[in-house]
Design a protein around this motif. Structure first.
Motif, short mmCIF file in Angstrom:
data_model
loop_
_atom_site.label_atom_id
_atom_site.label_comp_id
_atom_site.label_asym_id
_atom_site.label_seq_id
_atom_site.Cartn_x
_atom_site.Cartn_y
_atom_site.Cartn_z
N TYR A 25 24.04 -5.28 5.72
CA TYR A 25 23.35 -5.38 5.40
C TYR A 25 23.69 -4.34 3.96
O TYR A 25 23.85 -4.75 3.16
CB TYR A 25 22.27 -5.35 5.33
CG TYR A 25 20.71 -5.11 4.72
CD1 TYR A 25 19.95 -6.14 5.19
CD2 TYR A 25 20.42 -3.82 4.01
CE1 TYR A 25 19.45 -6.50 4.08
CE2 TYR A 25 19.16 -4.27 3.41
CZ TYR A 25 18.91 -5.78 3.19
OH TYR A 25 17.65 -5.88 2.42
N GLY A 26 24.32 -3.41 4.03
CA GLY A 26 24.17 -2.96 2.93
C GLY A 26 25.47 -3.05 2.02
O GLY A 26 25.58 -3.08 0.94
N ALA A 27 26.91 -3.45 2.22
CA ALA A 27 27.58 -3.79 1.63
C ALA A 27 27.24 -5.44 0.94
O ALA A 27 28.20 -5.12 -0.33
CB ALA A 27 28.77 -4.70 3.04
N ILE A 28 26.38 -6.22 1.54
CA ILE A 28 25.94 -7.54 0.73
C ILE A 28 24.89 -6.66 -0.46
O ILE A 28 25.27 -7.74 -1.87
CB ILE A 28 25.19 -7.88 1.62
CG1 ILE A 28 26.00 -9.20 2.31
CG2 ILE A 28 24.31 -9.60 0.91
CD1 ILE A 28 25.48 -9.50 3.67
N ALA A 29 24.68 -5.92 -0.07
CA ALA A 29 23.10 -4.94 -1.14
C ALA A 29 23.62 -4.65 -2.45
O ALA A 29 23.43 -4.48 -3.58
CB ALA A 29 22.23 -4.28 -0.34
N ARG A 166 20.05 6.53 6.66
CA ARG A 166 20.44 5.35 6.73
C ARG A 166 19.88 4.09 6.09
O ARG A 166 19.15 4.10 6.05
CB ARG A 166 20.84 4.66 8.31
CG ARG A 166 21.12 6.00 8.92
CD ARG A 166 21.02 6.11 10.64
NE ARG A 166 21.13 7.30 11.35
CZ ARG A 166 22.71 6.92 11.80
NH1 ARG A 166 24.14 6.37 11.14
NH2 ARG A 166 23.67 8.09 12.34
N VAL A 167 20.89 2.97 6.24
CA VAL A 167 20.58 1.38 5.51
C VAL A 167 19.62 0.25 6.18
O VAL A 167 20.02 0.64 7.70
CB VAL A 167 21.54 0.54 4.73
CG1 VAL A 167 21.08 -1.01 4.30
CG2 VAL A 167 22.07 1.86 3.79
N ILE A 168 18.82 -0.47 5.55
CA ILE A 168 18.43 -1.56 6.69
C ILE A 168 19.25 -2.19 7.94
O ILE A 168 20.13 -2.34 7.23
CB ILE A 168 17.61 -2.41 5.78
CG1 ILE A 168 16.41 -1.40 5.32
CG2 ILE A 168 16.25 -4.10 6.67
CD1 ILE A 168 15.38 -2.58 4.02
N PRO A 169 19.13 -2.47 8.52
CA PRO A 169 17.80 -2.09 9.98
C PRO A 169 18.06 -0.91 10.67
O PRO A 169 16.71 -0.31 11.30
CB PRO A 169 17.88 -3.09 10.66
CG PRO A 169 18.82 -3.21 10.57
CD PRO A 169 20.00 -3.59 9.54
N ALA A 170 19.17 0.43 10.09
CA ALA A 170 19.09 1.99 10.79
C ALA A 170 18.43 2.40 10.33
O ALA A 170 18.31 2.95 10.85
CB ALA A 170 20.39 1.52 10.66
N GLY A 171 17.89 2.01 9.04
CA GLY A 171 17.05 2.61 8.74
C GLY A 171 16.36 2.14 7.41
O GLY A 171 16.70 1.21 7.26
N PRO A 172 15.12 3.13 5.87
CA PRO A 172 15.04 2.34 5.44
C PRO A 172 15.74 1.67 4.04
O PRO A 172 14.70 1.67 2.99
CB PRO A 172 13.67 3.53 5.52
CG PRO A 172 14.54 5.11 5.73
CD PRO A 172 15.43 4.72 6.40
N LEU A 173 16.48 2.80 3.72
CA LEU A 173 17.17 2.71 3.01
C LEU A 173 17.51 0.81 2.15
O LEU A 173 17.90 -0.08 3.53
CB LEU A 173 18.93 3.29 2.28
CG LEU A 173 18.59 4.41 2.59
CD1 LEU A 173 19.94 5.51 2.16
CD2 LEU A 173 17.77 4.95 1.42
N ARG A 174 17.35 0.61 1.23
CA ARG A 174 17.65 -0.87 0.82
C ARG A 174 18.89 -1.90 0.22
O ARG A 174 19.29 -2.60 0.36
CB ARG A 174 16.56 -1.39 -0.76
CG ARG A 174 15.15 -1.10 -0.32
CD ARG A 174 14.74 -1.50 -1.39
NE ARG A 174 12.88 -1.55 -1.31
CZ ARG A 174 11.97 -1.76 -1.65
NH1 ARG A 174 12.44 -1.86 -3.14
NH2 ARG A 174 10.61 -1.97 -1.94
N ALA A 175 19.76 0.26 -0.02
CA ALA A 175 21.22 -0.42 -0.35
C ALA A 175 21.80 1.56 0.08
O ALA A 175 20.98 2.11 0.15
CB ALA A 175 21.48 -0.77 -1.04
#
Length: 336
Positions: A25-29, A166-175
């Protein structure tokens, strides 16, 4: 959406198990954030968060709009209209639209500001300009690449910070935090606490300003609740902050009910709240945003909205920042 508890625990097996999904998710964001958005032709100020959930964006939008008007600017808010059914672009009309049409935040903001809702933000730029805007205030959309931003102001709560980081879904960060920091022009820390100290220090190390602010209760709201025992309820990103604000303002909160962010209240839920309040002689109180979703309900007039404004510790610093960024944005356009 109600945030899972593990988002705010440093070590959690659930968070670790979700790390591979978070990496994808983070890589895409992060890749999306690299895209160049359309040029609006006028300065664009984006008020956003690094993470999902509330931190004070809406009061920040209102505070900036007030300042821009003092500077003889004509701000128009551009919003995705989260929670509303209309794709847009459409100018929000409080007399004919409901929160189900345009979302609760746009409806609330439209009471004092021109607001354009557009699911595709780039499509809303032309309509915003048609409202004679000299500046566009983007309510959220920091991670969205649709519109090029001149200034990105990030709002963070001093008590909650970034959760487990951490980044979604592991945490609240959007990216991932790194590409978000690279696009941050200023950080606004709301409230008191030390959860935001580390990120604030990182922003300062990059040569960007950090502004402190706090939510100030409206005098009329305090007067309406003076001497009363209340049942407080809220369906916002951080209901606990709302309840704590009430208590720290001297309001006698006997009971508090938390709902998910942007919760669509059913008649049965409101009836239950009314029944509980009447049984114990309590006054119902909620946020202005929640009340926007209840507009038109039979009991809406019996619910006290608790209004707040965002007050900056150094109002002069905010004014200088906004003035400088407006000048720089216009100079860039003259040079093109």
């Amino acid at each position: 959406m109600r945030e899972p508890g593990f988002w705010h625990r440093p070590s959690s097996w659930t968070s670790h198990l979700l790390t591979p999904l978070a990496a994808l998710y983070g890589a895409i964001a992060a890749r999306r954030m690299q895209h160049a958005g359309i040029e609006a032709g006028i300065p664009v100020f984006c008020i956003g968060n690094y993470h999902v959930g509330g931190a004070g964006k809406t009061p920040t939008v209102l505070a900036l709009a007030k300042l821009l008007r003092e500077l003889d600017e004509r701000p128009v808010v551009l919003s995705r209209g989260y929670g509303g059914s209309l794709r847009g672009p459409v100018k929000v009309d409080p007399a004919s639209h409901s929160a189900a049409d345009v979302g609760d935040e746009p409806l609330m903001l439209a009471a004092t500001l021109p607001v354009v809702v557009s699911r595709a933000r780039a499509e809303g730029v032309a309509l915003a300009r048609a409202q004679n805007a000299s500046v566009i205030l983007m309510d959220d959309g920091f991670q969205n690449p649709g519109v090029a931003k001149d200034t990105c102001l990030i709002v963070i709560d001093a008590t909650r910070g970034l959760g487990n980081g951490r980044v979604i879904p592991a945490g609240p960060l959007r990216a991932p935090l790194s590409p978000q920091l690279a696009r941050t022009d200023a950080l606004i820390v709301v409230g008191e606490g030390d959860a935001a100290q580390k990120i604030a220090a990182e922003v300062v190390s990059r040569g960007k300003p950090v502004l402190s602010a706090h939510l100030k209760p409206d005098d009329a709201s305090l007067a309406a609740l003076h001497g009363k025992r209340v049942l407080a309820f809220a369906g916002i990103g951080d209901p606990t902050r709302f309840f704590n604000t009430l208590r720290s303002s001297g309001v006698d909160v006997v009971r508090a009910r938390a709902f998910a962010d942007h919760h669509a209240f059913t008649k049965a839920e409101i009836d239950a709240l009314v029944t509980d309040a009447r049984r114990d002689g309590l006054t119902l109180v909620t946020t202005e945003k929640d009340l926007a979703r209840l507009r038109g309900a039979d009991v809406a007039t019996a619910i006290v909205p608790f209004a707040v404004t965002l007050q900056f510790a150094d109002a002069g610093a905010l004014r200088r920042l906004v003035t400088d960024r407006l000048f720089e944005a216009r100079q860039r356009r003259v040079g093109r």
